[in-house]
Design a protein around this motif. Structure first.
Motif, short mmCIF file in Angstrom:
data_model
loop_
_atom_site.label_atom_id
_atom_site.label_comp_id
_atom_site.label_asym_id
_atom_site.label_seq_id
_atom_site.Cartn_x
_atom_site.Cartn_y
_atom_site.Cartn_z
N LEU A 171 0.68 -1.29 0.02
CA LEU A 171 -0.08 -0.01 -0.07
C LEU A 171 0.85 1.30 -0.05
CD1 LEU A 171 -2.63 1.55 0.43
CD2 LEU A 171 -2.75 1.05 2.59
N ALA A 172 1.92 1.32 0.71
CA ALA A 172 2.78 2.76 0.73
C ALA A 172 3.43 2.66 -0.53
CB ALA A 172 3.86 2.32 1.83
N SER A 179 4.10 1.43 -10.10
CA SER A 179 3.18 0.31 -10.89
C SER A 179 3.46 -0.98 -10.17
CB SER A 179 3.92 0.47 -12.31
OG SER A 179 5.21 -0.21 -12.30
N ASN A 180 2.70 -1.81 -10.60
CA ASN A 180 2.78 -3.16 -10.04
C ASN A 180 4.11 -3.82 -10.31
OD1 ASN A 180 0.28 -3.33 -9.06
ND2 ASN A 180 -0.60 -4.52 -10.84
N LEU A 181 4.80 -3.52 -11.31
CA LEU A 181 5.95 -3.95 -11.84
C LEU A 181 7.12 -3.27 -10.89
CD1 LEU A 181 7.84 -5.45 -13.75
CD2 LEU A 181 7.90 -3.70 -15.30
N GLY A 188 10.83 -7.56 -4.34
CA GLY A 188 11.45 -9.16 -4.77
C GLY A 188 10.21 -10.13 -5.07
N LEU A 189 9.34 -9.75 -5.55
CA LEU A 189 8.09 -10.57 -5.78
C LEU A 189 7.70 -10.51 -7.43
CD1 LEU A 189 5.59 -9.01 -2.90
CD2 LEU A 189 6.91 -11.14 -2.93
N THR A 190 6.74 -11.28 -7.72
CA THR A 190 6.43 -11.58 -9.20
C THR A 190 5.20 -10.29 -9.24
OG1 THR A 190 4.59 -13.12 -9.05
CG2 THR A 190 6.83 -13.86 -9.30
N GLU A 191 5.17 -9.90 -10.57
CA GLU A 191 3.99 -8.96 -10.63
C GLU A 191 2.54 -9.46 -10.50
OE1 GLU A 191 2.97 -5.72 -14.48
OE2 GLU A 191 4.52 -7.21 -14.75
N THR A 192 2.67 -10.61 -10.91
CA THR A 192 1.20 -11.13 -10.46
C THR A 192 0.66 -11.51 -8.99
OG1 THR A 192 1.35 -12.92 -12.61
CG2 THR A 192 -0.13 -13.53 -10.89
N ARG A 197 -2.07 -8.87 -4.46
CA ARG A 197 -1.99 -8.21 -3.19
C ARG A 197 -2.57 -6.93 -3.02
NH1 ARG A 197 3.60 -10.32 -0.33
NH2 ARG A 197 2.83 -12.52 -0.04
N VAL A 198 -2.59 -6.16 -4.41
CA VAL A 198 -3.24 -4.99 -4.25
C VAL A 198 -4.70 -5.12 -4.28
CG1 VAL A 198 -3.42 -2.84 -5.94
CG2 VAL A 198 -1.40 -3.84 -5.60
N ASN A 199 -5.29 -6.14 -5.04
CA ASN A 199 -6.42 -6.36 -5.01
C ASN A 199 -7.05 -6.63 -3.82
OD1 ASN A 199 -6.78 -5.74 -7.71
ND2 ASN A 199 -6.46 -7.97 -8.42
#
Length: 223
Positions: A171-172, A179-181, A188-192, A197-199
């Protein structure tokens, strides 16, 4: 997959110009038009577009009220509601703030370059926020001057307590405009994974989009 666009503007010439620009872009297609906010709500319900490009100042139902009605009244079954990209001449800041609260996903100036319009449609269709740089600057300046004035509708106290530590981190970064990317690279996460997590953050906080999430993060002192 083609992004289906509904155009809403009370000026036929503006709609024709927008249609000409959008239909020439690969993967974009105008599926309908409306000349006022009431027509926008009806046509969105009938056509189920991915993005509604919405003018603000229109006779009858304006773009802000149309955005509120469209998103608040969208049926829970079936496809998700369209993303609303508001076009503004920017001399009406109060409309921008009100549309944020109504759930608009993006704002663009009517004199923006053609390529920026295309980019904005693709960004909001992908579930992210798109604000013209000058709109962002004015919005944050106004927010700083009047804390709480433009935040999403109030909810229960301690809303951020619903989030895990990782969701707070996400959120921060959303609130900083990443952006998600970019968030994926930072954490260190995947964009998916980030998109998921945003959703989840939006669902847990009862928010319509990333713009409202960013404003809430500022309001709660997370950023």
């Amino acid at each position: 997959m083609t992004i289906r666009v509904l155009l809403v503007d009370d000026q036929e010439m503006v709609r024709a110009a927008l249609r000409s620009v959008i239909d020439r872009r690969d993967g974009l297609a105008v599926v309908g038009e409306a000349a006022d906010g009431g027509g926008a709500v009806a046509e969105a319900a009938r056509l189920r577009p991915d993005v509604v490009v919405m003018d603000v100042r229109m006779p009858g139902v304006n773009g802000v009220e149309a955005t509120r009605r469209l998103l608040a009244g969208w049926p829970p079954e079936g496809p998700p509601p369209p993303r609303v990209l508001v076009l503004t001449t920017f001399d009406l800041d109060e409309y921008v703030h009100a549309a944020l609260r109504a759930g608009a996903s993006g704002f663009l100036l009517k004199n923006s370059p053609v390529d920026q319009l295309e980019h904005a449609i693709r960004v909001v269709a992908g579930g992210e926020a798109m604000l013209a740089p000058s709109v962002t600057h004015r919005l944050l300046k106004a927010f700083t001057a009047t804390p709480g004035a433009f935040a999403p509708p109030p909810g229960p106290a301690g809303r951020l307590d619903r989030l895990t530590d990782r969701e707070r981190e996400v959120l921060a970064l959303v609130a900083r405009g990443l952006s998600n990317l970019q968030i994926a690279e930072a954490l260190g996460l995947t964009e998916t994974t980030v998109k998921s997590r945003v959703n989840r953050v939006l669902t847990r906080l009862d928010l319509a989009n990333r713009v409202q999430a960013a404003l809430l993060a500022h309001e709660e002192g997370l950023v």
